[in-house]
Motif scaffolding. Sequence first.
Motif, PDB file in Angstrom:
ATOM      1  N   UNK A  68     -12.691  -5.517 -33.265  1.00  0.00           N
ATOM      2  CA  UNK A  68     -13.760  -4.892 -32.485  1.00  0.00           C
ATOM      3  C   UNK A  68     -15.067  -5.006 -33.267  1.00  0.00           C
ATOM      4  N   UNK A  69     -16.202  -4.890 -32.552  1.00  0.00           N
ATOM      5  CA  UNK A  69     -17.502  -5.079 -33.207  1.00  0.00           C
ATOM      6  C   UNK A  69     -17.704  -4.119 -34.374  1.00  0.00           C
ATOM      7  N   UNK A  70     -17.342  -2.849 -34.165  1.00  0.00           N
ATOM      8  CA  UNK A  70     -17.513  -1.869 -35.232  1.00  0.00           C
ATOM      9  C   UNK A  70     -16.688  -2.243 -36.453  1.00  0.00           C
ATOM     10  N   UNK A  71     -15.442  -2.688 -36.232  1.00  0.00           N
ATOM     11  CA  UNK A  71     -14.583  -3.088 -37.345  1.00  0.00           C
ATOM     12  C   UNK A  71     -15.116  -4.335 -38.037  1.00  0.00           C
ATOM     13  N   UNK A  72     -15.652  -5.272 -37.250  1.00  0.00           N
ATOM     14  CA  UNK A  72     -16.160  -6.505 -37.845  1.00  0.00           C
ATOM     15  C   UNK A  72     -17.366  -6.233 -38.747  1.00  0.00           C
ATOM     16  N   UNK A  73     -18.223  -5.305 -38.336  1.00  0.00           N
ATOM     17  CA  UNK A  73     -19.360  -4.929 -39.175  1.00  0.00           C
ATOM     18  C   UNK A  73     -18.879  -4.306 -40.483  1.00  0.00           C
ATOM     19  N   UNK A  74     -17.832  -3.477 -40.386  1.00  0.00           N
ATOM     20  CA  UNK A  74     -17.270  -2.850 -41.589  1.00  0.00           C
ATOM     21  C   UNK A  74     -16.629  -3.897 -42.497  1.00  0.00           C
ATOM     22  N   UNK A  75     -16.013  -4.919 -41.898  1.00  0.00           N
ATOM     23  CA  UNK A  75     -15.431  -6.008 -42.685  1.00  0.00           C
ATOM     24  C   UNK A  75     -16.524  -6.739 -43.459  1.00  0.00           C
ATOM     25  N   UNK A  76     -17.658  -6.984 -42.801  1.00  0.00           N
ATOM     26  CA  UNK A  76     -18.776  -7.656 -43.473  1.00  0.00           C
ATOM     27  C   UNK A  76     -19.278  -6.834 -44.655  1.00  0.00           C
ATOM     28  N   UNK A  77     -19.380  -5.537 -44.471  1.00  0.00           N
ATOM     29  CA  UNK A  77     -19.825  -4.671 -45.566  1.00  0.00           C
ATOM     30  C   UNK A  77     -18.839  -4.705 -46.742  1.00  0.00           C
ATOM     31  N   UNK A  78     -17.557  -4.637 -46.399  1.00  0.00           N
ATOM     32  CA  UNK A  78     -16.530  -4.519 -47.436  1.00  0.00           C
ATOM     33  C   UNK A  78     -16.310  -5.816 -48.216  1.00  0.00           C
ATOM     34  N   UNK A  79     -16.566  -6.961 -47.596  1.00  0.00           N
ATOM     35  CA  UNK A  79     -16.212  -8.237 -48.223  1.00  0.00           C
ATOM     36  C   UNK A  79     -17.403  -8.988 -48.797  1.00  0.00           C
ATOM     37  N   UNK A  80     -18.611  -8.492 -48.602  1.00  0.00           N
ATOM     38  CA  UNK A  80     -19.782  -9.200 -49.130  1.00  0.00           C
ATOM     39  C   UNK A  80     -20.509  -8.393 -50.198  1.00  0.00           C
ATOM     40  N   UNK A  81     -19.925  -7.296 -50.609  1.00  0.00           N
ATOM     41  CA  UNK A  81     -20.516  -6.472 -51.669  1.00  0.00           C
ATOM     42  C   UNK A  81     -19.926  -6.818 -53.020  1.00  0.00           C
ATOM     43  N   UNK A  82     -20.240  -6.001 -54.005  1.00  0.00           N
ATOM     44  CA  UNK A  82     -19.786  -6.278 -55.358  1.00  0.00           C
ATOM     45  C   UNK A  82     -18.374  -5.805 -55.641  1.00  0.00           C
ATOM     46  N   UNK A  83     -18.010  -4.640 -55.137  1.00  0.00           N
ATOM     47  CA  UNK A  83     -16.693  -4.066 -55.442  1.00  0.00           C
ATOM     48  C   UNK A  83     -15.705  -4.368 -54.323  1.00  0.00           C
ATOM     49  N   UNK A  84     -14.473  -4.628 -54.691  1.00  0.00           N
ATOM     50  CA  UNK A  84     -13.412  -4.856 -53.711  1.00  0.00           C
ATOM     51  C   UNK A  84     -12.362  -3.768 -53.861  1.00  0.00           C
ATOM     52  N   UNK A  85     -11.833  -3.337 -52.731  1.00  0.00           N
ATOM     53  CA  UNK A  85     -10.823  -2.283 -52.737  1.00  0.00           C
ATOM     54  C   UNK A  85      -9.453  -2.870 -53.046  1.00  0.00           C
ATOM     55  N   UNK A  86      -8.732  -2.217 -53.949  1.00  0.00           N
ATOM     56  CA  UNK A  86      -7.386  -2.657 -54.300  1.00  0.00           C
ATOM     57  C   UNK A  86      -6.406  -1.526 -54.002  1.00  0.00           C
ATOM     58  N   UNK A  87      -5.359  -1.825 -53.226  1.00  0.00           N
ATOM     59  CA  UNK A  87      -4.390  -0.778 -52.900  1.00  0.00           C
ATOM     60  C   UNK A  87      -3.497  -0.457 -54.092  1.00  0.00           C
ATOM     61  N   UNK A  88      -2.972   0.743 -54.095  1.00  0.00           N
ATOM     62  CA  UNK A  88      -2.068   1.173 -55.161  1.00  0.00           C
ATOM     63  C   UNK A  88      -0.627   1.106 -54.669  1.00  0.00           C
ATOM     64  N   UNK A  89       0.302   0.613 -55.499  1.00  0.00           N
ATOM     65  CA  UNK A  89       1.716   0.595 -55.096  1.00  0.00           C
ATOM     66  C   UNK A  89       2.219   2.007 -54.842  1.00  0.00           C
ATOM     67  N   UNK A  90       2.918   2.187 -53.722  1.00  0.00           N
ATOM     68  CA  UNK A  90       3.367   3.542 -53.383  1.00  0.00           C
ATOM     69  C   UNK A  90       4.772   3.555 -52.776  1.00  0.00           C
ATOM     70  N   UNK A  91       5.478   2.431 -52.834  1.00  0.00           N
ATOM     71  CA  UNK A  91       6.821   2.383 -52.246  1.00  0.00           C
ATOM     72  C   UNK A  91       7.653   1.378 -53.025  1.00  0.00           C
ATOM     73  N   UNK A  92       8.845   1.785 -53.456  1.00  0.00           N
ATOM     74  CA  UNK A  92       9.712   0.849 -54.172  1.00  0.00           C
ATOM     75  C   UNK A  92      10.885   0.427 -53.297  1.00  0.00           C
ATOM     76  N   UNK A  93      11.706  -0.460 -53.823  1.00  0.00           N
ATOM     77  CA  UNK A  93      12.798  -1.036 -53.038  1.00  0.00           C
ATOM     78  C   UNK A  93      13.811   0.022 -52.618  1.00  0.00           C
ATOM     79  N   UNK A  94      14.154   0.931 -53.533  1.00  0.00           N
ATOM     80  CA  UNK A  94      15.146   1.957 -53.210  1.00  0.00           C
ATOM     81  C   UNK A  94      14.668   2.857 -52.084  1.00  0.00           C
ATOM     82  N   UNK A  95      13.389   3.233 -52.108  1.00  0.00           N
ATOM     83  CA  UNK A  95      12.841   4.080 -51.046  1.00  0.00           C
ATOM     84  C   UNK A  95      12.852   3.360 -49.708  1.00  0.00           C
ATOM     85  N   UNK A  96      12.500   2.076 -49.712  1.00  0.00           N
ATOM     86  CA  UNK A  96      12.477   1.318 -48.461  1.00  0.00           C
ATOM     87  C   UNK A  96      13.882   1.149 -47.890  1.00  0.00           C
ATOM     88  N   UNK A  97      14.856   0.874 -48.752  1.00  0.00           N
ATOM     89  CA  UNK A  97      16.238   0.743 -48.290  1.00  0.00           C
ATOM     90  C   UNK A  97      16.735   2.055 -47.683  1.00  0.00           C
TER      91      UNK A  97
END
Length: 336
Positions: free
Chosen positions: A192-221
């Motif tokens: 959507x247009x609103x999401x695309x504008x947010x994508x442009x902001x997030x991917x053309x700046x200096x800092x990039x967001x990195x997710x944190x691991x929060x689920x292991x194999x035993x929990x998923x099983x």
Amino acid sequence: MPNTIDSTIEETIEQRLTALEKLRSEINRVIIGQREVVDQLLICLLARGHALLEGVPGLGKTLLVKTLADCTELAFKRVQFTPDLMPGDILGSEILEEDHSTGKRFFKFQRGPIFTNILLADEINRTPPKTQAALLESMQEYAVTVAGETTALPEPYFVLATQNPIEQAGTYPLPEAQLDRFLLNIHIDYPAERDEIEILRATTGGATKKPAPCLDAAELLEMQRLVREIHISDDLYHYAARLVRATRTSEGTNSKLPQWIKWGAGPRAGQALILAAKARAFLQQRLAVTRADIQALLLPVLRHRILLSFHAQAEGITVPQLLDELLDSVPEPGRD
């Protein structure tokens, strides 16, 4: 399956839902919008199924899978499928080695990238059928056979494949037998247009967001085990079966369906529909499947399991249009 969920299981489910919501939150830090796509991918993980992601270039298919892997403590491998890719490049092969102390030579199996938890098969339709078929056994049996020896794959194991639906030059369409192994066919559309504008902001700046691991194999099983405990009524079992059976031209309940369908869905589609519906209920923190769960997943479950007839193609009928007709023609539970 019992008609009610044991209180102990119910408590365990509620505990796991916290970790699941954390996983979805971490993915959404990187993937902007596309909530339904993310949910369908999580449904595949919870239902122990594989996913085929389709979308034009630049929509973040590879990024989505990579982000999912980053949010878990699961082993991740990416294979770029190309016309010269061979089965041994995926499965592994035997190599000749020498014991320097004795001088004896022996064959040792060198494992390929398929020995992982999450396998990204990038642009899977760019490699010939011989190499595509190398995935078949792993997707169904969760094991591979090389040189007569069968080796189990790590658990959990998922194949998340991507392909570009509009590019045909230099591609090899997946055979129906392999398409049927994918639990869901997930279509990624333009944001959507609103999401695309947010994508442009997030991917053309200096800092990039990195997710944190929060689920292991035993929990998923454990979550996969709990998903199968989600309750579904007999009425909904019958409803899912009628929907799938109505795609077979000999059993269509509407006069238009037989002339639109060349080949309908098999029993594996019904299994996928039930498991995916249970996973959707689990994801939405419910302990029972509803009619809406089945209806919401009908398209991603059946989209790649139905062959349209020449008559349907000539009329410009699409699979989504056909499934809308199917839903109208099959009585809902309690409305027979």
